[in-house]
Motif scaffolding. Structure first.
Motif, PDB file in Angstrom:
ATOM      1  N   THR A   1      48.363  41.700  45.933  1.00 39.74           N
ATOM      2  CA  THR A   1      48.266  40.977  45.206  1.00 39.74           C
ATOM      3  C   THR A   1      47.615  39.272  45.701  1.00 39.74           C
ATOM      4  O   THR A   1      48.165  39.643  46.854  1.00 39.74           O
ATOM      5  CB  THR A   1      49.581  41.278  44.387  1.00 39.74           C
ATOM      6  OG1 THR A   1      49.361  40.188  43.048  1.00 39.74           O
ATOM      7  CG2 THR A   1      51.180  40.855  45.286  1.00 39.74           C
ATOM      8  N   ILE A   2      48.239  38.234  44.845  1.00 39.95           N
ATOM      9  CA  ILE A   2      47.795  37.165  45.805  1.00 39.95           C
ATOM     10  C   ILE A   2      49.278  36.530  46.216  1.00 39.95           C
ATOM     11  O   ILE A   2      50.302  37.096  45.932  1.00 39.95           O
ATOM     12  CB  ILE A   2      47.847  36.414  44.019  1.00 39.95           C
ATOM     13  CG1 ILE A   2      48.757  35.592  43.558  1.00 39.95           C
ATOM     14  CG2 ILE A   2      46.359  36.742  43.756  1.00 39.95           C
ATOM     15  CD1 ILE A   2      48.485  35.255  41.949  1.00 39.95           C
ATOM     16  N   CYS A   3      49.019  36.147  47.077  1.00 41.60           N
ATOM     17  CA  CYS A   3      50.070  35.241  47.696  1.00 41.60           C
ATOM     18  C   CYS A   3      51.182  34.334  46.897  1.00 41.60           C
ATOM     19  O   CYS A   3      50.435  33.835  45.667  1.00 41.60           O
ATOM     20  CB  CYS A   3      49.970  34.130  48.585  1.00 41.60           C
ATOM     21  SG  CYS A   3      48.893  32.498  48.379  1.00 41.60           S
TER      22      CYS A   3
ATOM     23  N   CYS B   1      43.263  33.839  30.331  1.00 43.14           N
ATOM     24  CA  CYS B   1      44.009  32.900  28.866  1.00 43.14           C
ATOM     25  C   CYS B   1      43.381  32.026  29.180  1.00 43.14           C
ATOM     26  O   CYS B   1      44.043  30.555  28.099  1.00 43.14           O
ATOM     27  CB  CYS B   1      45.124  32.748  29.383  1.00 43.14           C
ATOM     28  SG  CYS B   1      46.226  34.489  29.959  1.00 43.14           S
ATOM     29  N   LEU B   2      42.366  31.073  29.882  1.00 42.57           N
ATOM     30  CA  LEU B   2      41.859  29.757  29.984  1.00 42.57           C
ATOM     31  C   LEU B   2      40.427  29.665  28.610  1.00 42.57           C
ATOM     32  O   LEU B   2      39.595  30.708  28.840  1.00 42.57           O
ATOM     33  CB  LEU B   2      41.425  29.901  31.451  1.00 42.57           C
ATOM     34  CG  LEU B   2      43.023  29.701  32.562  1.00 42.57           C
ATOM     35  CD1 LEU B   2      42.071  29.675  34.004  1.00 42.57           C
ATOM     36  CD2 LEU B   2      43.420  29.040  32.011  1.00 42.57           C
TER      37      LEU B   2
ATOM     38  N   PHE C   1      44.077  36.848  39.115  1.00 39.29           N
ATOM     39  CA  PHE C   1      43.097  36.167  39.718  1.00 39.29           C
ATOM     40  C   PHE C   1      42.547  35.970  37.375  1.00 39.29           C
ATOM     41  O   PHE C   1      42.695  35.491  36.791  1.00 39.29           O
ATOM     42  CB  PHE C   1      42.166  36.079  40.161  1.00 39.29           C
ATOM     43  CG  PHE C   1      42.899  35.579  41.515  1.00 39.29           C
ATOM     44  CD1 PHE C   1      43.156  34.324  41.384  1.00 39.29           C
ATOM     45  CD2 PHE C   1      42.047  36.341  43.035  1.00 39.29           C
ATOM     46  CE1 PHE C   1      43.638  33.642  42.398  1.00 39.29           C
ATOM     47  CE2 PHE C   1      42.337  35.654  43.814  1.00 39.29           C
ATOM     48  CZ  PHE C   1      43.264  33.864  44.036  1.00 39.29           C
ATOM     49  N   ARG C   2      42.051  37.459  37.409  1.00 44.85           N
ATOM     50  CA  ARG C   2      41.943  37.211  35.345  1.00 44.85           C
ATOM     51  C   ARG C   2      42.409  38.297  34.897  1.00 44.85           C
ATOM     52  O   ARG C   2      42.445  36.914  33.688  1.00 44.85           O
ATOM     53  CB  ARG C   2      40.902  38.968  36.257  1.00 44.85           C
ATOM     54  CG  ARG C   2      39.250  39.429  36.278  1.00 44.85           C
ATOM     55  CD  ARG C   2      39.092  40.058  35.955  1.00 44.85           C
ATOM     56  NE  ARG C   2      37.270  40.671  37.558  1.00 44.85           N
ATOM     57  CZ  ARG C   2      37.149  41.455  38.034  1.00 44.85           C
ATOM     58  NH1 ARG C   2      37.616  42.529  37.354  1.00 44.85           N
ATOM     59  NH2 ARG C   2      36.016  41.008  38.183  1.00 44.85           N
TER      60      ARG C   2
ATOM     61  N   PHE D   1      34.363  29.888  37.763  1.00 41.46           N
ATOM     62  CA  PHE D   1      35.396  30.787  38.824  1.00 41.46           C
ATOM     63  C   PHE D   1      35.395  31.215  39.819  1.00 41.46           C
ATOM     64  O   PHE D   1      34.242  32.329  39.558  1.00 41.46           O
ATOM     65  CB  PHE D   1      36.144  31.562  38.161  1.00 41.46           C
ATOM     66  CG  PHE D   1      38.290  30.128  37.460  1.00 41.46           C
ATOM     67  CD1 PHE D   1      38.290  30.318  38.103  1.00 41.46           C
ATOM     68  CD2 PHE D   1      37.253  29.697  36.126  1.00 41.46           C
ATOM     69  CE1 PHE D   1      39.435  28.916  37.758  1.00 41.46           C
ATOM     70  CE2 PHE D   1      38.075  28.878  35.498  1.00 41.46           C
ATOM     71  CZ  PHE D   1      39.753  28.907  36.116  1.00 41.46           C
ATOM     72  N   TYR D   2      35.588  31.080  41.107  1.00 43.10           N
ATOM     73  CA  TYR D   2      35.251  31.767  42.000  1.00 43.10           C
ATOM     74  C   TYR D   2      36.431  32.333  42.614  1.00 43.10           C
ATOM     75  O   TYR D   2      37.200  31.678  42.928  1.00 43.10           O
ATOM     76  CB  TYR D   2      34.297  31.257  43.009  1.00 43.10           C
ATOM     77  CG  TYR D   2      32.392  30.874  42.679  1.00 43.10           C
ATOM     78  CD1 TYR D   2      31.909  32.091  43.103  1.00 43.10           C
ATOM     79  CD2 TYR D   2      32.381  30.034  42.037  1.00 43.10           C
ATOM     80  CE1 TYR D   2      30.481  31.497  42.330  1.00 43.10           C
ATOM     81  CE2 TYR D   2      31.233  29.809  41.239  1.00 43.10           C
ATOM     82  CZ  TYR D   2      29.961  30.182  41.910  1.00 43.10           C
ATOM     83  OH  TYR D   2      29.167  30.326  41.424  1.00 43.10           O
ATOM     84  N   PHE D   3      36.108  33.303  43.616  1.00 40.37           N
ATOM     85  CA  PHE D   3      37.471  33.972  43.578  1.00 40.37           C
ATOM     86  C   PHE D   3      37.706  34.614  44.982  1.00 40.37           C
ATOM     87  O   PHE D   3      35.873  35.752  45.930  1.00 40.37           O
ATOM     88  CB  PHE D   3      38.566  35.504  43.643  1.00 40.37           C
ATOM     89  CG  PHE D   3      38.623  34.890  41.660  1.00 40.37           C
ATOM     90  CD1 PHE D   3      39.181  33.690  41.842  1.00 40.37           C
ATOM     91  CD2 PHE D   3      37.831  36.192  40.519  1.00 40.37           C
ATOM     92  CE1 PHE D   3      39.391  33.266  39.785  1.00 40.37           C
ATOM     93  CE2 PHE D   3      37.878  35.352  39.901  1.00 40.37           C
ATOM     94  CZ  PHE D   3      38.895  34.494  38.850  1.00 40.37           C
ATOM     95  N   ILE D   4      38.429  34.429  46.209  1.00 36.92           N
ATOM     96  CA  ILE D   4      37.623  34.129  47.645  1.00 36.92           C
ATOM     97  C   ILE D   4      39.584  35.269  47.935  1.00 36.92           C
ATOM     98  O   ILE D   4      40.363  35.003  47.996  1.00 36.92           O
ATOM     99  CB  ILE D   4      37.956  32.997  48.273  1.00 36.92           C
ATOM    100  CG1 ILE D   4      36.367  33.114  48.184  1.00 36.92           C
ATOM    101  CG2 ILE D   4      38.151  33.356  49.561  1.00 36.92           C
ATOM    102  CD1 ILE D   4      36.317  31.224  48.748  1.00 36.92           C
TER     103      ILE D   4
END
Length: 179
Positions: free
Chosen positions: A90-92, A141-142, A135-136, A114-117
């Motif tokens: 998962t994300i940090c 929610c946005l 992230f999604r 949005f871009y995700f790395i």
């Protein structure tokens, strides 16, 4: 038409693998004529949300730290790049803390690309599914959020390992596509 790009690097290691991919993305975006700002979360003071509920009644978040400044930048920009190393699929914590602190203004983070790395020791791209879903979950929610791309830096653990992977090229090329 150039765009304003905000890159949020949540790596606890400056020059870590996800941070290096941020730089590659930025390089491509700048070469395409965009304005880029990178925020390195490790250099910011961001407290955990304390669940006080002030934001639910329309009040400002009572916590006074760097989160307000970052959220303002998220509201003002056209493109947001969120980068994280992957811990336990998962994300940090640094990225999750920032996401939680957007609560008071998240509806104002509207109509963004949005871009995700993501970087992980695990070599399988499929192993990053939970990370991407985090992230999604945020962007769902946005209002008007649009996912434009994902960079998967897999099979990298130690600082610098990402430099010899296709993720470097992908991050750079993805940055170049912003227009």
């Amino acid at each position: 038409m150039s765009k304003n790009v905000l890159i949020i690097s949540s790596s606890p290691r400056k020059g870590g693998n996800s941070d290096v991919l941020c730089d590659q993305f930025a390089k491509g975006a700048v070469e395409s004529g965009n304005s880029v700002e990178k925020i390195f979360l490790k250099e910011k003071k961001i407290a955990y949300c304390n669940g006080c509920g002030a934001c639910f009644s329309g009040d400002k978040c009572p916590l006074k730290d760097d989160a307000d400044e970052i959220v303002e930048k998220m509201i003002a920009t056209d493109v947001i790049v969120m980068a994280t190393p992957v811990y336990f699929y998962t994300i940090c914590a640094q990225m999750k803390t920032l996401i939680d602190r957007t609560c008071a203004r998240y509806m104002d983070i509207a109509d963004k690309e949005f871009y995700f790395i993501m970087t992980a020791a695990d070599p399988e791209r499929l192993s990053l599914t939970r990370t991407l879903e985090c992230f999604r979950g945020f962007t769902a929610c946005l209002p008007g959020a649009e996912e434009k791309g994902v960079v998967y830096g897999t099979g990298v653990t130690n600082i610098g390992e990402v430099e010899n992977t296709k993720a470097m090229y992908q991050a750079y090329e993805m940055g170049k596509t912003i227009n």
